[in-house]
Design an enzyme around this catalytic site. Structure first.
Site, short mmCIF file in Angstrom:
data_model
loop_
_atom_site.label_atom_id
_atom_site.label_comp_id
_atom_site.label_asym_id
_atom_site.label_seq_id
_atom_site.Cartn_x
_atom_site.Cartn_y
_atom_site.Cartn_z
N LYS A 73 21.69 -37.10 24.83
CA LYS A 73 22.99 -36.49 24.50
C LYS A 73 23.29 -35.21 25.31
O LYS A 73 24.44 -34.87 25.51
CB LYS A 73 23.08 -36.19 23.01
CG LYS A 73 23.18 -37.45 22.16
CD LYS A 73 23.39 -37.11 20.69
CE LYS A 73 23.49 -38.37 19.84
NZ LYS A 73 23.78 -38.07 18.43
N ASN A 94 28.05 -37.70 22.92
CA ASN A 94 27.56 -39.00 22.46
C ASN A 94 28.53 -40.12 22.84
O ASN A 94 28.32 -41.26 22.48
CB ASN A 94 27.32 -39.00 20.95
CG ASN A 94 28.61 -39.06 20.16
OD1 ASN A 94 29.65 -38.63 20.64
ND2 ASN A 94 28.54 -39.58 18.95
N ALA A 133 19.93 -27.93 11.70
CA ALA A 133 20.54 -27.27 12.86
C ALA A 133 20.30 -28.09 14.12
O ALA A 133 20.37 -27.58 15.22
CB ALA A 133 19.97 -25.86 13.02
N GLY A 135 21.09 -31.94 16.33
CA GLY A 135 22.29 -32.49 16.95
C GLY A 135 23.40 -32.80 15.95
O GLY A 135 24.56 -32.43 16.18
N ARG A 157 15.15 -24.76 8.46
CA ARG A 157 13.73 -24.42 8.40
C ARG A 157 13.34 -23.57 9.60
O ARG A 157 12.78 -22.49 9.44
CB ARG A 157 12.95 -25.74 8.37
CG ARG A 157 11.48 -25.67 8.20
CD ARG A 157 10.92 -27.08 8.18
NE ARG A 157 11.22 -27.82 9.41
CZ ARG A 157 10.81 -29.06 9.66
NH1 ARG A 157 10.09 -29.70 8.76
NH2 ARG A 157 11.11 -29.64 10.79
N GLY A 250 26.34 -41.51 4.64
CA GLY A 250 26.26 -41.46 6.10
C GLY A 250 26.92 -42.65 6.79
O GLY A 250 27.19 -42.60 7.98
P1 NDP Z 1 17.38 -33.48 15.22
O1 NDP Z 1 15.97 -33.89 15.46
O2 NDP Z 1 18.20 -32.91 16.32
O3 NDP Z 1 17.42 -32.40 14.01
C1 NDP Z 1 16.72 -32.63 12.81
C2 NDP Z 1 17.01 -31.49 11.84
O4 NDP Z 1 16.38 -31.83 10.59
C3 NDP Z 1 16.45 -30.14 12.24
O5 NDP Z 1 17.35 -29.12 11.82
C4 NDP Z 1 15.13 -30.06 11.46
O6 NDP Z 1 14.77 -28.73 11.13
C5 NDP Z 1 15.53 -30.76 10.17
N1 NDP Z 1 14.40 -31.33 9.44
C6 NDP Z 1 13.73 -32.48 9.73
N2 NDP Z 1 12.74 -32.69 8.82
C7 NDP Z 1 12.81 -31.65 7.95
C8 NDP Z 1 12.08 -31.29 6.78
N3 NDP Z 1 11.09 -32.06 6.32
N4 NDP Z 1 12.41 -30.16 6.12
C9 NDP Z 1 13.44 -29.37 6.55
N5 NDP Z 1 14.16 -29.66 7.66
C10 NDP Z 1 13.86 -30.79 8.35
O7 NDP Z 1 18.08 -34.78 14.62
P2 NDP Z 1 19.63 -35.14 14.61
O8 NDP Z 1 20.41 -33.95 14.18
O9 NDP Z 1 20.01 -35.82 15.86
O10 NDP Z 1 19.69 -36.26 13.47
C11 NDP Z 1 19.50 -35.92 12.10
C12 NDP Z 1 19.86 -37.12 11.25
O11 NDP Z 1 21.26 -37.39 11.40
C13 NDP Z 1 19.13 -38.40 11.67
O12 NDP Z 1 18.46 -38.90 10.54
C14 NDP Z 1 20.23 -39.38 12.08
O13 NDP Z 1 20.00 -40.65 11.55
C15 NDP Z 1 21.46 -38.77 11.40
N6 NDP Z 1 22.69 -39.05 12.14
C16 NDP Z 1 23.64 -39.79 11.53
C17 NDP Z 1 24.81 -40.09 12.17
C18 NDP Z 1 25.82 -40.92 11.46
O14 NDP Z 1 26.79 -41.31 12.11
N7 NDP Z 1 25.69 -41.17 10.17
C19 NDP Z 1 25.09 -39.62 13.54
C20 NDP Z 1 24.03 -38.79 14.09
C21 NDP Z 1 22.87 -38.54 13.42
P3 NDP Z 1 13.97 -27.79 12.19
O15 NDP Z 1 15.02 -27.22 13.12
O16 NDP Z 1 13.35 -26.75 11.32
O17 NDP Z 1 12.97 -28.67 12.88
#
Ligand code: NDP
Length: 285
Positions: A73, A94, A133, A135, A157, A250
């Site tokens: 992305k 995207n 925080a 994508g 986190r 979602g």
């Molecule tokens: P990223 O890997 O970019 O970000 C993941 C985020 O989740 C980070 O902020 C991370 O925190 C946090 N996180 C993950 N595990 C934990 C935990 N156990 N406790 C606290 N915080 C946690 O992923 P994306 O943003 O790309 O995707 C996130 C979700 O969004 C995915 O599951 C995806 O399926 C969904 N999605 C859905 C879409 C839709 O159209 N419905 C479109 C795009 C995404 P930290 O910064 O602390 O690591």
């Protein structure tokens, strides 16, 4: 004279790795069939080192555009000719769109979420709490602010990532933003209108994963939303429903970002309900 056939389909698709489990192809092609469009959406397994060649290939073959999913992305930007406003602010693309001989990067994740949210509430003037925080959170926080939300709280986190997103929203939009470190359960406040889980907590197979938030003090008209498409009824949403709060799953975001992508590529508005039904059949809801 018989009507001439057109054996040349319009092409779009998605570049990602891994991609085999990405259901967008089924959803988008169900809209093509429903609207009688001579178009195909092709999932392509593209490794990071081959992304430039894939983009040039799409150009050479006259594709209308393509989606980009993880991990492309941000990297795709260097292979495009320009960016739309929200993609430039979010810093991620995207959806690449062919406009004349230029390829422009757009971001439909946040717009898709906002279209889904608009079925329940007008975001203007509202206070929105975003968990995460990454994508998805970046796209939602920026797009909510551009749509007129008054305040965005980023609960994350990792401090560095969370603060960076709050600073971005503060600097680039008219909304105010704050970062709240997620080192203890987030306690809902009376001024919060919308809570969004934009983390990957709850995504299959982590189906009992819990978003650590105490919604007992949430306003009765607050909305609780989740980005997780699979399973759509996450624990976060089930707990909110049990409190009598309104929820958004979602699938709504996924369907609406597909609607927005197709509008970018073909200039037509397709039927969201057709795509939602396809996903519900796939996920056997
Ligand atoms: P990223 O890997 O970019 O970000 C993941 C985020 O989740 C980070 O902020 C991370 O925190 C946090 N996180 C993950 N595990 C934990 C935990 N156990 N406790 C606290 N915080 C946690 O992923 P994306 O943003 O790309 O995707 C996130 C979700 O969004 C995915 O599951 C995806 O399926 C969904 N999605 C859905 C879409 C839709 O159209 N419905 C479109 C795009 C995404 P930290 O910064 O602390 O690591």
């Amino acid at each position: 004279m018989p009507t001439p056939h057109n054996f040349l389909a319009e092409l779009v698709g998605c570049f990602a790795t891994p991609i085999a489990e990405n259901p967008t192809v089924a959803m988008i092609e169900s809209a093509f069939r429903h609207h009688g469009m001579n178009a195909r959406y092709i999932n392509c397994e593209v490794q990071p080192a081959a992304l430039g060649e894939a983009a040039r290939g799409a150009r050479a073959m006259g594709w209308r555009g393509f989606n980009c999913s993880l991990p492309h992305k941000v990297a795709i930007i260097q292979h495009l000719d320009g960016l739309g406003q929200s993609a430039a602010t979010i810093g991620a693309v995207n959806c690449a769109v062919r406009r004349g001989d230029k390829w422009i990067g757009e971001n439909t994740d946040g717009v898709g979420f906002m279209k889904s949210l608009a079925t329940l509430i007008d975001a203007r003037g509202k206070s929105i709490v975003v968990f995460g925080a990454g994508g998805a959170a970046r796209a939602i926080a920026v797009e909510a602010a551009l749509a007129g939300a008054r305040h965005i709280a980023i609960v994350n986190r990792s401090v560095a990532r969370g603060r960076e997103l709050a600073d971005l929203v503060d600097a680039k939009t008219l909304a105010t933003a704050e970062f709240i470190p997620w080192n203890k359960s987030y306690r809902a406040r009376g001024e919060d209108d919308v809570f969004v889980n934009a983390t990957s907590i709850g995504l299959y197979p982590d189906v009992e994963g819990r978003v650590d938030a105490d919604l007992s003090a949430a306003r009765r008209d607050a909305i609780v939303a989740d980005v997780i498409p699979n399973p759509p009824r996450t624990l976060f949403l089930r707990e909110a429903e049990a409190r009598g709060l309104r929820t958004l799953d979602g699938l709504g975001m996924l369907v609406n970002q597909g609607v927005v992508s197709i509008r970018h590529w073909f200039g037509v508005d397709v039927e969201a309900s057709v795509m939602r039904r396809t996903l519900e059949d796939l996920f056997a809801i």
